[in-house]
Design an enzyme around this catalytic site. Structure first.
Site, PDB file in Angstrom:
ATOM      1  N   CYS B 111      72.598  69.414  31.863  1.00  0.00           N
ATOM      2  CA  CYS B 111      73.584  68.751  30.972  1.00  0.00           C
ATOM      3  C   CYS B 111      73.480  68.743  29.033  1.00  0.00           C
ATOM      4  CB  CYS B 111      73.547  67.920  31.719  1.00  0.00           C
ATOM      5  SG  CYS B 111      74.767  66.524  31.149  1.00  0.00           S
ATOM      6  N   HIS B 154      79.617  68.371  39.199  1.00  0.00           N
ATOM      7  CA  HIS B 154      78.944  68.016  38.037  1.00  0.00           C
ATOM      8  C   HIS B 154      80.245  67.243  36.812  1.00  0.00           C
ATOM      9  CE1 HIS B 154      75.821  67.930  35.647  1.00  0.00           C
ATOM     10  NE2 HIS B 154      76.712  67.650  34.165  1.00  0.00           N
ATOM     11  N   GLU B 155      81.043  67.750  36.857  1.00  0.00           N
ATOM     12  CA  GLU B 155      82.382  66.983  35.308  1.00  0.00           C
ATOM     13  C   GLU B 155      82.606  66.149  36.552  1.00  0.00           C
ATOM     14  OE1 GLU B 155      81.357  68.051  32.588  1.00  0.00           O
ATOM     15  OE2 GLU B 155      80.700  69.607  33.035  1.00  0.00           O
ATOM     16  N   HIS B 158      80.423  63.016  35.864  1.00  0.00           N
ATOM     17  CA  HIS B 158      80.761  61.837  34.863  1.00  0.00           C
ATOM     18  C   HIS B 158      81.903  61.870  34.183  1.00  0.00           C
ATOM     19  CE1 HIS B 158      77.399  63.713  31.882  1.00  0.00           C
ATOM     20  NE2 HIS B 158      77.950  65.365  32.228  1.00  0.00           N
TER      21      HIS B 158
END
Ligand SMILES: [Zn+2]
Lengths: 175, 181
Positions: B111, B154-155, B158
């Site tokens: 990341c 993953h996004e 976030h």
């Protein structure tokens, strides 16, 4: 039947190629069997812990590994440990992650909360890179522990320290 | 329109390259708030995310929190990645949620906001994500797999205030990122 001792050995110090090869050669020269072992580098330092079994004494192990310590850059210690396979009933496995700014007391504050809930930490690593401190721990919780409530308490502890704490079930996929 | 046909040209503006925040910055730990996809600020943010992603080597996705903006927007582009199967090219999603997720697989993730570490993370390898395109506000459902599915999860993480560190598979599943001379 031959007598079997369990001996815990630690080797810690300046890293260089060949430490494991020399240490394990010394142990097998005494007829010792390597059981569980772990080795890593901690901020560049070599660190190995292992349990071996066989018919000899910790003194013999330290003598056999003495060449490793000759240049004064490595320390070896050995001692008897009881044969301790069964550590009581296993709890449910969880993973605990902590990340945030580096400050004193993060690990102690978080692990105290886990211990007070009756949880047992079975594996733990911490890493400091730049300003970021990361803790990952594997935790066994007895079945009667309310894990979501513990997760909430851990988040509160983390909030007070300015770090993020997550606790989640560790699922095992059997293939 | 089909997601595959979408490009940042749809946004009608050139994005700026923004600095990327690194952990332990607090903005990375906060849940992002939903946006109005048609709001010009959202459109500008979308363009900035794509521009910043483009200039960052190896970057396959970037969320608004990573550029210090706590809004539920992210850009993804896994084109050309060897672990990708289904690929939808460059796209930006607003207010995205994972609706279906099956077939967990473990994979190594890095990341831009955690530049010195990587970790093994178990994620669904088949997912459906519902979100809105910036500008038009059109609702899309992205059905994908493999590496694009990993990037999307993953996004979305976030946007919810989580890093891959919160999902690693074990005490020995975090690694120092190798730097080769
Ligand atoms: Zn990221």
């Amino acid at each position: 039947m031959e007598h079997v001792n369990h001996i815990a050995v630690t080797v810690i110090g300046h890293d260089r190629p060949g430490i494991i090869a020399a240490a394990t050669a010394g142990l097998s020269g005494l007829g010792l069997n390597l059981e569980d072992s772990t080795m890593t580098r901690l901020r560049g330092h070599f660190a190995m812990m292992l349990i071996c079994s066989g018919d000899c004494s910790p003194r013999q192990v330290e003598d056999a590994l003495a060449p490793l310590t000759a240049d004064g850059q490595l320390e070896v210690s050995a001692r008897f440990v009881p044969d301790d396979d069964g550590v009581g009933p296993a709890g449910h496995p969880y993973l605990l992650t902590v990340h945030g700014g580096d400050r004193t007391g993060i690990v102690s504050a978080v692990t105290r909360e886990v211990a007070e809930a009756g949880g047992n930490i079975t594996d733990l690593t911490t890493r400091l890179t730049g300003d970021l401190y990361v803790v990952v721990a594997e935790v066994e919780l007895p079945a009667e522990v309310d894990a979501p409530a513990l997760a909430t308490r851990l988040r509160t502890v983390g909030h007070d320290l300015g770090v993020d704490v997550t606790l989640r079930a560790q699922d095992t996929d059997v293939l | 329109m089909s997601l595959q046909d979408w490009t940042e040209a749809e946004l009608g503006i050139h994005g700026r390259v923004l600095p990327v925040m690194q952990a332990p910055d607090a903005v990375l730990s906060a849940a992002s708030s939903p946006v109005d996809p048609a709001d010009p600020e959202t459109v500008r943010l979308a363009a900035d995310l794509v521009a910043t992603m483009r200039v960052s080597p190896g970057c396959v996705g970037l969320a608004a929190s990573q550029v210090g903006v706590a809004r539920h927007v992210f850009a993804v582009d896994v084109s050309g990645h060897p672990k990708a199967r289904t690929v939808h090219g460059t796209f930006v999603l607003c207010n995205a949620v994972v609706e279906e997720a099956t077939r967990n697989e473990k994979g190594r993730e890095g990341c831009m906001s955690v530049p010195d570490l990587t970790g093994d993370v178990k994620r669904a390898s088949r997912i459906a994500v519902r979100g809105r395109l910036p500008g038009s506000g059109e609702e899309v459902v992205v059905e994908t797999d493999a590496f694009e599915a990993r990037a999307l999860q993953h996004e979305v993480d976030h946007c919810d205030g989580y890093l891959f560190l919160d999902r690693v598979a074990g005490a020995h599943a975090v690694y120092a990122r190798q730097t080769y001379l």
